[in-house]
Design a protein around this motif. Structure first.
Motif, PDB file in Angstrom:
ATOM      1  N   GLY A 121       0.887  -1.291  -0.020  1.00  0.00           N
ATOM      2  CA  GLY A 121      -0.069   0.195  -0.097  1.00  0.00           C
ATOM      3  C   GLY A 121       0.776   1.073   0.007  1.00  0.00           C
ATOM      4  N   VAL A 122       0.208   2.407   0.475  1.00  0.00           N
ATOM      5  CA  VAL A 122       0.883   3.545   0.618  1.00  0.00           C
ATOM      6  C   VAL A 122       1.378   3.807   1.970  1.00  0.00           C
ATOM      7  N   THR A 123       2.770   4.187   1.850  1.00  0.00           N
ATOM      8  CA  THR A 123       3.308   4.449   3.463  1.00  0.00           C
ATOM      9  C   THR A 123       4.021   5.654   3.366  1.00  0.00           C
ATOM     10  N   LEU A 124       4.377   6.342   4.603  1.00  0.00           N
ATOM     11  CA  LEU A 124       5.166   7.508   4.630  1.00  0.00           C
ATOM     12  C   LEU A 124       5.847   7.202   5.973  1.00  0.00           C
ATOM     13  N   LYS A 158      -5.963   4.585   5.369  1.00  0.00           N
ATOM     14  CA  LYS A 158      -5.578   4.522   3.730  1.00  0.00           C
ATOM     15  C   LYS A 158      -4.059   4.554   3.738  1.00  0.00           C
ATOM     16  N   VAL A 159      -3.323   5.412   4.682  1.00  0.00           N
ATOM     17  CA  VAL A 159      -1.797   5.378   4.791  1.00  0.00           C
ATOM     18  C   VAL A 159      -1.210   4.688   5.911  1.00  0.00           C
ATOM     19  N   THR A 204      13.466  13.822   6.656  1.00  0.00           N
ATOM     20  CA  THR A 204      12.990  13.577   5.341  1.00  0.00           C
ATOM     21  C   THR A 204      11.878  12.377   5.356  1.00  0.00           C
ATOM     22  N   LEU A 205      10.701  12.610   4.744  1.00  0.00           N
ATOM     23  CA  LEU A 205       9.576  11.759   4.585  1.00  0.00           C
ATOM     24  C   LEU A 205       9.487  11.141   3.456  1.00  0.00           C
ATOM     25  N   VAL A 241       2.829  14.802  11.376  1.00  0.00           N
ATOM     26  CA  VAL A 241       2.673  13.342  10.908  1.00  0.00           C
ATOM     27  C   VAL A 241       1.606  12.475  11.985  1.00  0.00           C
ATOM     28  N   GLU A 242       1.696  12.858  13.037  1.00  0.00           N
ATOM     29  CA  GLU A 242       0.768  12.248  13.977  1.00  0.00           C
ATOM     30  C   GLU A 242      -0.633  12.656  13.667  1.00  0.00           C
ATOM     31  N   GLN A 243      -0.900  14.121  13.237  1.00  0.00           N
ATOM     32  CA  GLN A 243      -2.323  14.273  13.054  1.00  0.00           C
ATOM     33  C   GLN A 243      -2.584  13.670  11.845  1.00  0.00           C
ATOM     34  N   LEU A 244      -1.721  13.580  10.739  1.00  0.00           N
ATOM     35  CA  LEU A 244      -2.182  12.824   9.314  1.00  0.00           C
ATOM     36  C   LEU A 244      -2.325  11.554   9.511  1.00  0.00           C
TER      37      LEU A 244
END
Length: 103
Positions: free
Chosen positions: A17-20, A48-49, A73-74, A38-41
């Motif tokens: 899937g999609v990872t950050l 979804k991520v 860096t993300l 990042v925590e809020q996201l």
């Protein structure tokens, strides 16, 4: 939730899937600013991520493998392939826009 990951489990945790992944260090001021964003996201997009973070001082190998020279860096991956690398502090709106491209 943002899971702390290591060199040992990075590939496993970021292969589907999609990872950050947030590459950071405790001494990095901009990293400490980026972390709550990042925590809020993760709270808003966690269905979804997959969100994770990696301390580059404790886990230097993965950062080195991806040529990460500046933090934060993300690293955004989709199905195991790197699709984006975002360097420096970014707002929730900016990151949401980037992630939505890959959903």
């Amino acid at each position: 939730m943002v899971e702390a990951i290591t060199d040992a489990n990075f590939e496993e945790k970021t292969s589907k899937g999609v990872t950050l992944t947030d590459f950071w260090a405790t001494w990095c001021g901009p990293c400490r600013m980026q972390s709550p964003v990042v925590e809020q996201l993760a709270d808003e997009m966690g269905d979804k991520v997959t969100f994770s973070k990696m301390d580059v001082d404790q886990n230097p190998q993965t950062a080195q493998n991806f040529g990460i020279m500046s933090i934060p860096t993300l690293l955004v991956k989709k199905d195991g392939a790197v699709v984006d690398a975002i360097v420096g502090y970014h707002s929730k709106e900016q990151l949401t826009k980037v992630l939505n491209q890959y959903l």
